[in-house]
Design a protein around this motif. Sequence first.
Motif, PDB file in Angstrom:
ATOM      1  N   ILE A 132      67.121 -36.790 -40.167  1.00 28.19           N
ATOM      2  CA  ILE A 132      66.818 -35.710 -39.239  1.00 28.19           C
ATOM      3  C   ILE A 132      66.370 -36.308 -37.906  1.00 28.19           C
ATOM      4  N   TYR A 133      67.005 -35.840 -36.835  1.00 30.63           N
ATOM      5  CA  TYR A 133      66.681 -36.297 -35.490  1.00 30.63           C
ATOM      6  C   TYR A 133      66.423 -35.106 -34.579  1.00 30.63           C
ATOM      7  N   PHE A 134      65.573 -35.321 -33.590  1.00 29.73           N
ATOM      8  CA  PHE A 134      65.479 -34.400 -32.466  1.00 29.73           C
ATOM      9  C   PHE A 134      66.458 -34.923 -31.427  1.00 29.73           C
ATOM     10  N   VAL A 135      67.213 -34.019 -30.837  1.00 30.98           N
ATOM     11  CA  VAL A 135      68.173 -34.384 -29.793  1.00 30.98           C
ATOM     12  C   VAL A 135      67.748 -33.664 -28.517  1.00 30.98           C
ATOM     13  N   TYR A 136      67.610 -34.416 -27.442  1.00 29.53           N
ATOM     14  CA  TYR A 136      67.077 -33.878 -26.197  1.00 29.53           C
ATOM     15  C   TYR A 136      68.101 -33.922 -25.067  1.00 29.53           C
ATOM     16  N   THR A 137      68.015 -32.913 -24.220  1.00 30.98           N
ATOM     17  CA  THR A 137      68.624 -32.938 -22.901  1.00 30.98           C
ATOM     18  C   THR A 137      67.454 -32.868 -21.940  1.00 30.98           C
ATOM     19  N   VAL A 138      67.364 -33.857 -21.045  1.00 32.93           N
ATOM     20  CA  VAL A 138      66.219 -33.927 -20.134  1.00 32.93           C
ATOM     21  C   VAL A 138      66.703 -34.031 -18.692  1.00 32.93           C
ATOM     22  N   ASP A 139      65.874 -33.528 -17.801  1.00 31.17           N
ATOM     23  CA  ASP A 139      66.105 -33.669 -16.373  1.00 31.17           C
ATOM     24  C   ASP A 139      65.092 -34.681 -15.856  1.00 31.17           C
ATOM     25  N   VAL A 140      65.596 -35.756 -15.265  1.00 36.26           N
ATOM     26  CA  VAL A 140      64.776 -36.899 -14.887  1.00 36.26           C
ATOM     27  C   VAL A 140      64.703 -37.014 -13.369  1.00 36.26           C
ATOM     28  N   GLU A 141      63.494 -37.219 -12.878  1.00 34.80           N
ATOM     29  CA  GLU A 141      63.292 -37.398 -11.439  1.00 34.80           C
ATOM     30  C   GLU A 141      63.093 -38.878 -11.142  1.00 34.80           C
ATOM     31  N   VAL A 142      63.933 -39.402 -10.244  1.00 37.67           N
ATOM     32  CA  VAL A 142      63.827 -40.778  -9.763  1.00 37.67           C
ATOM     33  C   VAL A 142      63.934 -40.746  -8.234  1.00 37.67           C
ATOM     34  N   GLU A 143      63.730 -41.894  -7.617  1.00 30.03           N
ATOM     35  CA  GLU A 143      63.883 -41.987  -6.157  1.00 30.03           C
ATOM     36  C   GLU A 143      65.297 -41.531  -5.750  1.00 30.03           C
ATOM     37  N   ASP A 144      65.401 -40.905  -4.570  1.00 28.42           N
ATOM     38  CA  ASP A 144      66.695 -40.423  -4.090  1.00 28.42           C
ATOM     39  C   ASP A 144      67.738 -41.533  -4.036  1.00 28.42           C
ATOM     40  N   SER A 145      67.321 -42.740  -3.601  1.00 33.52           N
ATOM     41  CA  SER A 145      68.277 -43.854  -3.496  1.00 33.52           C
ATOM     42  C   SER A 145      68.809 -44.235  -4.879  1.00 33.52           C
ATOM     43  N   LEU A 146      67.948 -44.192  -5.905  1.00 35.22           N
ATOM     44  CA  LEU A 146      68.395 -44.488  -7.266  1.00 35.22           C
ATOM     45  C   LEU A 146      69.306 -43.382  -7.792  1.00 35.22           C
ATOM     46  N   GLU A 147      68.986 -42.137  -7.439  1.00 38.96           N
ATOM     47  CA  GLU A 147      69.798 -41.007  -7.886  1.00 38.96           C
ATOM     48  C   GLU A 147      71.242 -41.180  -7.434  1.00 38.96           C
ATOM     49  N   LYS A 148      71.426 -41.613  -6.207  1.00 44.74           N
ATOM     50  CA  LYS A 148      72.782 -41.819  -5.682  1.00 44.74           C
ATOM     51  C   LYS A 148      73.512 -42.911  -6.459  1.00 44.74           C
ATOM     52  N   ILE A 149      72.789 -43.954  -6.847  1.00 45.10           N
ATOM     53  CA  ILE A 149      73.396 -45.040  -7.634  1.00 45.10           C
ATOM     54  C   ILE A 149      73.835 -44.516  -8.998  1.00 45.10           C
ATOM     55  N   PHE A 150      72.956 -43.725  -9.640  1.00 47.67           N
ATOM     56  CA  PHE A 150      73.292 -43.197 -10.963  1.00 47.67           C
ATOM     57  C   PHE A 150      74.461 -42.216 -10.911  1.00 47.67           C
ATOM     58  N   LEU A 151      74.568 -41.465  -9.832  1.00 50.16           N
ATOM     59  CA  LEU A 151      75.700 -40.547  -9.686  1.00 50.16           C
ATOM     60  C   LEU A 151      77.010 -41.328  -9.625  1.00 50.16           C
ATOM     61  N   LYS A 152      76.990 -42.485  -8.946  1.00 52.45           N
ATOM     62  CA  LYS A 152      78.186 -43.331  -8.885  1.00 52.45           C
ATOM     63  C   LYS A 152      78.533 -43.897 -10.256  1.00 52.45           C
ATOM     64  N   LYS A 153      77.528 -44.033 -11.120  1.00 52.21           N
ATOM     65  CA  LYS A 153      77.750 -44.565 -12.471  1.00 52.21           C
ATOM     66  C   LYS A 153      78.174 -43.480 -13.457  1.00 52.21           C
ATOM     67  N   GLY A 154      78.317 -42.246 -12.986  1.00 48.28           N
ATOM     68  CA  GLY A 154      78.822 -41.191 -13.852  1.00 48.28           C
ATOM     69  C   GLY A 154      77.778 -40.224 -14.382  1.00 48.28           C
ATOM     70  N   TYR A 155      76.523 -40.417 -14.051  1.00 44.51           N
ATOM     71  CA  TYR A 155      75.496 -39.451 -14.454  1.00 44.51           C
ATOM     72  C   TYR A 155      75.654 -38.192 -13.603  1.00 44.51           C
ATOM     73  N   THR A 156      75.084 -37.079 -14.065  1.00 41.89           N
ATOM     74  CA  THR A 156      75.219 -35.824 -13.332  1.00 41.89           C
ATOM     75  C   THR A 156      73.863 -35.325 -12.862  1.00 41.89           C
ATOM     76  N   LEU A 157      73.900 -34.480 -11.850  1.00 45.23           N
ATOM     77  CA  LEU A 157      72.685 -33.842 -11.361  1.00 45.23           C
ATOM     78  C   LEU A 157      72.345 -32.641 -12.234  1.00 45.23           C
ATOM     79  N   THR A 158      71.087 -32.275 -12.239  1.00 44.85           N
ATOM     80  CA  THR A 158      70.654 -31.067 -12.930  1.00 44.85           C
ATOM     81  C   THR A 158      71.320 -29.878 -12.242  1.00 44.85           C
TER      82      THR A 158
END
Length: 153
Positions: free
Chosen positions: A51-77
């Motif tokens: 049995i596992y808990f499965v989470y969807t979370v919205d994570v806040e990071v620096e704006d400059s890091l957010e742009k890097i993660f978007l290029k890596k395929g992550y999505t915005l909330t």
Amino acid sequence: MLRLTELRLSIYENRDEMLPKLIAKKLKIPKDIIKGYNIFKESIDARKGEIYFVYTVDVEVEDSLEKIFLKKGYTLTPNYNYNYPQKGYKRLENPPVIVGTGPAGLFCGLILSQMGYNPIIIERGEDVVKRSESVERFWREGILNSESNVQFG
């Protein structure tokens, strides 16, 4: 904020302690770079014997890091803010007509009224007291009033 999905924790793990570590591991960053997070969804997965808990979370990071993660395929909330219709200032030739006083019809009427459109709401069937009696009779005796039943209001 970034939206992360499919974060899995055992039911025996401490969520408050382990979820930030799991977020940091998934993003491949130190935990102290995470400004904050919100749990959007928590579900249970018991399909594979454990049995596992499965989470969807919205994570806040620096704006400059957010742009890097978007290029890596992550999505915005996603933006879930409700956008009201444009307020009505010009008198309509005919008012909007809403058919039905279920939750959607009442909410529609409320919003249109607040925006100045003066809607007309129409409803089929008997008034609430008589309709309740008709519905109760249907469940109790199987007698259907085709003009005022469960489906009307």
